[in-house]
Design a protein around this motif. Structure first.
Motif, PDB file in Angstrom:
ATOM      1  N   ALA A  30     -66.545 -29.468 -21.534  1.00 48.75           N
ATOM      2  CA  ALA A  30     -67.775 -28.837 -22.017  1.00 48.75           C
ATOM      3  C   ALA A  30     -68.302 -27.879 -20.954  1.00 48.75           C
ATOM      4  CB  ALA A  30     -68.816 -29.901 -22.348  1.00 48.75           C
ATOM      5  N   PRO A  31     -67.668 -26.717 -20.798  1.00 51.75           N
ATOM      6  CA  PRO A  31     -68.107 -25.761 -19.781  1.00 51.75           C
ATOM      7  C   PRO A  31     -69.545 -25.291 -19.986  1.00 51.75           C
ATOM      8  CG  PRO A  31     -65.891 -25.246 -20.544  1.00 51.75           C
ATOM      9  CD  PRO A  31     -66.433 -26.281 -21.474  1.00 51.75           C
ATOM     10  N   GLU A  32     -69.909 -25.026 -21.238  1.00 49.71           N
ATOM     11  CA  GLU A  32     -71.286 -24.656 -21.585  1.00 49.71           C
ATOM     12  C   GLU A  32     -71.520 -25.052 -23.036  1.00 49.71           C
ATOM     13  OE1 GLU A  32     -72.223 -20.500 -21.756  1.00 49.71           O
ATOM     14  OE2 GLU A  32     -70.167 -19.914 -22.267  1.00 49.71           O
ATOM     15  N   ALA A  33     -72.784 -25.313 -23.381  1.00 53.68           N
ATOM     16  CA  ALA A  33     -73.074 -25.911 -24.682  1.00 53.68           C
ATOM     17  C   ALA A  33     -73.083 -24.905 -25.832  1.00 53.68           C
ATOM     18  CB  ALA A  33     -74.415 -26.640 -24.620  1.00 53.68           C
ATOM     19  N   ALA A  34     -73.668 -23.718 -25.632  1.00 55.82           N
ATOM     20  CA  ALA A  34     -73.946 -22.811 -26.753  1.00 55.82           C
ATOM     21  C   ALA A  34     -72.718 -22.478 -27.598  1.00 55.82           C
ATOM     22  CB  ALA A  34     -74.630 -21.548 -26.254  1.00 55.82           C
ATOM     23  N   PRO A  35     -71.603 -22.019 -27.022  1.00 55.51           N
ATOM     24  CA  PRO A  35     -70.454 -21.691 -27.871  1.00 55.51           C
ATOM     25  C   PRO A  35     -69.840 -22.912 -28.551  1.00 55.51           C
ATOM     26  CG  PRO A  35     -69.894 -21.425 -25.559  1.00 55.51           C
ATOM     27  CD  PRO A  35     -71.361 -21.651 -25.617  1.00 55.51           C
ATOM     28  N   ILE A  36     -69.943 -24.067 -27.927  1.00 57.87           N
ATOM     29  CA  ILE A  36     -69.431 -25.288 -28.555  1.00 57.87           C
ATOM     30  C   ILE A  36     -70.290 -25.660 -29.744  1.00 57.87           C
ATOM     31  CG2 ILE A  36     -69.019 -27.758 -28.185  1.00 57.87           C
ATOM     32  CD1 ILE A  36     -68.393 -27.048 -25.240  1.00 57.87           C
ATOM     33  N   ILE A  37     -71.603 -25.571 -29.591  1.00 61.48           N
ATOM     34  CA  ILE A  37     -72.516 -25.854 -30.705  1.00 61.48           C
ATOM     35  C   ILE A  37     -72.268 -24.886 -31.852  1.00 61.48           C
ATOM     36  CG2 ILE A  37     -74.942 -25.812 -31.416  1.00 61.48           C
ATOM     37  CD1 ILE A  37     -75.615 -26.821 -28.548  1.00 61.48           C
ATOM     38  N   ALA A  38     -72.081 -23.605 -31.530  1.00 60.66           N
ATOM     39  CA  ALA A  38     -71.831 -22.609 -32.573  1.00 60.66           C
ATOM     40  C   ALA A  38     -70.549 -22.915 -33.332  1.00 60.66           C
ATOM     41  CB  ALA A  38     -71.763 -21.215 -31.953  1.00 60.66           C
ATOM     42  N   ALA A  39     -69.498 -23.309 -32.614  1.00 61.00           N
ATOM     43  CA  ALA A  39     -68.224 -23.623 -33.273  1.00 61.00           C
ATOM     44  C   ALA A  39     -68.342 -24.869 -34.142  1.00 61.00           C
ATOM     45  CB  ALA A  39     -67.134 -23.806 -32.214  1.00 61.00           C
ATOM     46  N   LEU A  40     -69.090 -25.847 -33.682  1.00 63.59           N
ATOM     47  CA  LEU A  40     -69.317 -27.061 -34.480  1.00 63.59           C
ATOM     48  C   LEU A  40     -70.137 -26.740 -35.731  1.00 63.59           C
ATOM     49  CD1 LEU A  40     -70.096 -29.476 -31.522  1.00 63.59           C
ATOM     50  CD2 LEU A  40     -68.186 -29.757 -33.108  1.00 63.59           C
ATOM     51  N   ASP A  41     -71.214 -25.975 -35.552  1.00 63.89           N
ATOM     52  CA  ASP A  41     -72.075 -25.629 -36.689  1.00 63.89           C
ATOM     53  C   ASP A  41     -71.313 -24.836 -37.740  1.00 63.89           C
ATOM     54  OD1 ASP A  41     -74.191 -26.909 -35.498  1.00 63.89           O
ATOM     55  OD2 ASP A  41     -75.244 -25.075 -34.877  1.00 63.89           O
ATOM     56  N   GLU A  42     -70.455 -23.940 -37.287  1.00 65.27           N
ATOM     57  CA  GLU A  42     -69.676 -23.107 -38.207  1.00 65.27           C
ATOM     58  C   GLU A  42     -68.829 -23.959 -39.146  1.00 65.27           C
ATOM     59  OE1 GLU A  42     -66.125 -19.719 -37.937  1.00 65.27           O
ATOM     60  OE2 GLU A  42     -67.315 -20.221 -36.158  1.00 65.27           O
ATOM     61  N   ARG A  43     -68.409 -25.103 -38.659  1.00 65.70           N
ATOM     62  CA  ARG A  43     -67.521 -25.979 -39.441  1.00 65.70           C
ATOM     63  C   ARG A  43     -68.241 -27.183 -40.033  1.00 65.70           C
ATOM     64  NH1 ARG A  43     -65.384 -23.270 -35.543  1.00 65.70           N
ATOM     65  NH2 ARG A  43     -63.320 -22.352 -35.813  1.00 65.70           N
ATOM     66  N   GLY A  44     -69.498 -27.346 -39.709  1.00 66.42           N
ATOM     67  CA  GLY A  44     -70.246 -28.496 -40.186  1.00 66.42           C
ATOM     68  C   GLY A  44     -69.780 -29.806 -39.563  1.00 66.42           C
ATOM     69  N   TRP A  45     -69.301 -29.724 -38.326  1.00 67.99           N
ATOM     70  CA  TRP A  45     -68.783 -30.901 -37.628  1.00 67.99           C
ATOM     71  C   TRP A  45     -69.834 -31.465 -36.689  1.00 67.99           C
ATOM     72  CZ3 TRP A  45     -63.335 -28.973 -35.605  1.00 67.99           C
ATOM     73  CH2 TRP A  45     -62.497 -28.738 -36.718  1.00 67.99           C
ATOM     74  N   THR A  46     -69.806 -32.782 -36.516  1.00 65.61           N
ATOM     75  CA  THR A  46     -70.644 -33.465 -35.537  1.00 65.61           C
ATOM     76  C   THR A  46     -69.745 -34.258 -34.608  1.00 65.61           C
ATOM     77  OG1 THR A  46     -72.481 -33.671 -37.094  1.00 65.61           O
ATOM     78  CG2 THR A  46     -72.502 -35.143 -35.188  1.00 65.61           C
TER      79      THR A  46
END
Length: 253
Positions: A30-46
């Motif tokens: 987890a280098p930084e949160a923002a792009p990971i959150i965006a990728a998760l949100d795009e797919r509806g993943w938790t």
């Protein structure tokens, strides 16, 4: 259920990975949160878990924000527990868990750091190596020894050749230029360098590659090859010494 693996560019040249399998979604590094959150949100993943490979900040900087947002577990190498963000589970070498293609094994891969681990999915055909084995390269030997890193690379090289290797940085272009100084006549390497240049020109990541291609082209994995030893003027030298010479040359490249 086969693994659904998503590459997430972070910071300037880091990668995080989302792994969706039969046991849910894992974030690997987890280098930084923002792009990971965006990728998760795009797919509806938790995500249910964050799995850390080693303690360097450019692999753990987003942990606190992700943990707060998703209330997910955080796991990482037991050998580096004191240097990592607080862990819900400290993972020893050889530990395994998960079901089906989501079955995962923890492999100690010291050298870059002393407690670095890789996450290997034998049925899913994937290994997440972060800064140990890298595309056309390997991590700098910061905390361990050259012998230790060679043992690590030899361990990873022994995995099934069809395994996909997912490493932690987009260093392939510079690694490719160096690799050509070791084996300028390697036809597979020259072809790969062209493919890497085209992929980067198209904005595509290149740090995700089959182990079989790494074995054909990565000079750090090829330190035991007679033709590599001869090219370096080290015919008959121990493999670990040849690796150390290649690593030193790369450090000064």
């Amino acid at each position: 259920m086969p693994l659904d693996i998503v590459t997430v560019p972070c910071l300037s040249d880091n990668y995080a990975y989302l792994v969706n399998g039969p046991d849910g979604v894992a974030v690997i590094d987890a280098p930084e949160a923002a792009p990971i959150i965006a990728a998760l949100d795009e797919r509806g993943w938790t995500p249910g878990v964050i799995m850390l490979t080693h303690h360097h900040h450019d692999h753990v900087g987003g942990v606190a924000e992700l943990r707060e947002k998703y209330s997910c577990m955080v796991m990482g190498p037991k050998a580096e527990e004191a240097k990592l963000p607080p862990l819900d589970m400290a993972l020893p070498d050889g530990m395994s868990g998960g079901t089906g293609d989501g079955e995962m094994q923890v492999i100690a891969v010291p050298g870059h750091t002393l407690g670095h681990v890789a996450y290997y999915y034998p049925k899913g055909g994937a290994v997440f190596t972060a800064d140990s084995l890298m595309a056309l390269g390997c991590g700098r030997v910061f905390e361990g020894t050259m012998d230790m890193m060679w043992e690590t690379l030899s361990k990873l090289a022994a995995l099934p050749p069809e395994t996909m290797v997912y490493s932690g940085h987009e260093y392939t272009t510079s690694n490719a230029k160096f690799a050509l100084t070791i084996e300028p006549g390697n036809a597979a390497l020259k072809s790969r360098v062209e493919a890497v240049e085209q992929a980067r020109a198209d904005g595509q990541p290149t740090a995700q590659v089959s182990l079989s291609l790494e074995l054909e082209t990565n000079p750090f994995l090829r330190a035991s090859r007679p033709e590599v030893k001869e090219a370096l003027g080290m015919a008959g030298a121990p493999d670990a010494e040849v690796f150390a010479e290649i690593r030193k040359r790369k450090d000064n490249f």
